[in-house]
Design an enzyme around this catalytic site. Structure first.
Site, mmCIF file in Angstrom:
data_model
loop_
_atom_site.group_PDB
_atom_site.id
_atom_site.type_symbol
_atom_site.label_atom_id
_atom_site.label_comp_id
_atom_site.label_asym_id
_atom_site.label_seq_id
_atom_site.Cartn_x
_atom_site.Cartn_y
_atom_site.Cartn_z
ATOM 1 N N HIS A 1 -8.129 1.149 -1.224
ATOM 2 C CA HIS A 1 -7.979 0.153 -2.401
ATOM 3 C C HIS A 1 -9.104 -0.524 -3.073
ATOM 4 O O HIS A 1 -9.415 -1.392 -3.215
ATOM 5 C CB HIS A 1 -6.921 -1.234 -1.966
ATOM 6 C CG HIS A 1 -5.609 -0.441 -1.688
ATOM 7 N ND1 HIS A 1 -4.746 0.366 -2.403
ATOM 8 C CD2 HIS A 1 -5.235 -0.336 -0.198
ATOM 9 C CE1 HIS A 1 -3.633 0.676 -1.705
ATOM 10 N NE2 HIS A 1 -3.844 0.312 -0.390
ATOM 11 N N SER B 1 0.935 -1.130 0.094
ATOM 12 C CA SER B 1 0.062 -0.096 0.061
ATOM 13 C C SER B 1 0.932 1.279 0.105
ATOM 14 O O SER B 1 1.711 1.370 -1.000
ATOM 15 C CB SER B 1 -1.096 -0.135 1.191
ATOM 16 O OG SER B 1 -2.044 1.026 1.207
#
Length: 305
Positions: A190, A86
């Site tokens: 996400h 991430s």
């Protein structure tokens, strides 16, 4: 072959930056970064409580700063590959020389603010599923309207969606899942909930001049290696609204012949996954400067193998 990795949001804990700031020159570097991005990183990394550093706009630059600081403390390192989970992908981009430290922190500050704004539109969150079969879990999540936002490998998937959807998941777990654990994040990262942040990040990225990576860069979009800085930057922009495939990154580490993996501060999460998914690969998490000597020994053994 050594892999250097950087953790994502949720790895932060109150005061975790304190011991790193005691290293020579570290406080000055962090002060300069803080001035550049308009955020007191030293305060948030040493004195702020768990709720304050849960704020996306704070957590993300704090994590990148900690990763860069701890990696610099290792000295000169030549990893066989770098990757990040991430927001850790921005840290990895700095490791690889794609972005300089200040550019990386400027980008992550804008990323954090944009994602915080997107998260404020709808109350959302993320929860980790422990155990179970990935295919069964993914199908179950989709039936509940949730997104498998992080497919982490080693039997772990992170679900993301509205708080109501996550509450249903807590009562209706996929078959074989032992536990559902809410994560210390402030939004459904996400997923499509982050779409408003993509445009803002694209504008921020357009102001940067990325270099091509000095080391093999593994993208968590699909576990593929990326050869140009321009493509890395493009992937960093799209990544905020698309799932993280850390399972595929670990498959690539295996294919590249990884023999050791070091996770920069605040390390632990990715090492835990690697221990289960990459048997035989030596691992080390940089939690405090006390871990530096062991990390340097691992580097000596594996970086130039």
């Amino acid at each position: 072959m050594l892999v250097l990795v950087a953790p994502g949001q949720g790895a932060q804990t109150p005061g975790f930056l304190t011991p790193w700031l005691e290293l020579p020159g570290s406080a000055d570097r962090v002060a300069a970064w803080s001035d550049a991005i308009g955020l007191d990183l030293a305060h948030y990394g040493t004195k702020a409580d768990a709720e304050e550093i849960r704020d996306t706009a704070v957590a993300q630059p704090l994590l990148v700063a900690a990763g860069l600081l701890s990696a610099a403390a290792l000295g000169a390192v030549t990893p066989g590959a770098v990757a990040g989970h991430s927001v850790g992908e921005i840290t990895a981009a700095a490791f690889a020389g794609i972005l300089d430290d200040t550019s990386a922190l400027t980008l992550v500050r804008k990323r954090g603010l944009a994602m915080a704004d997107a998260a404020a539109i709808t109350e959302t969150g993320m929860s980790a599923l422990l155990g179970g079969d990935p295919e069964v879990s993914v199908a179950h999540l989709e039936r509940l309207g949730l997104t498998p936002a992080n497919v982490n490998g080693a039997g772990q998937i992170v679900a993301a969606g509205t708080l109501e959807q996550l509450a249903v998941l807590n009562e209706d777990k996929p078959e074989g899942v032992r536990k559902v654990v809410p994560l210390k994040v402030a939004g459904a990262f996400h997923t499509h909930h982050m779409a408003p942040a993509v445009d803002a990040l694209a504008k921020a990225a357009a102001e940067l001049a990325p270099a091509d990576p000095k080391f093999t860069y593994v993208s968590n979009k699909d576990g593929q290696t990326v050869a140009t800085g321009a493509e890395v930057l493009q992937r960093l922009v799209g990544q905020v609204a698309n799932p993280v495939r850390w399972d595929l990154c670990m498959e690539t580490f295996k294919e590249l012949g990884a023999t050791a993996l070091i996770e920069v501060s605040p390390g632990g999460t990715l090492v835990g996954l690697a221990k289960r998914a990459l048997p035989g690969v030596k691992t080390l998490a940089l939690k405090t400067p006390d871990d530096l000597d062991a990390a340097r020994e691992l580097i000596t053994e594996h970086a130039n193998a």
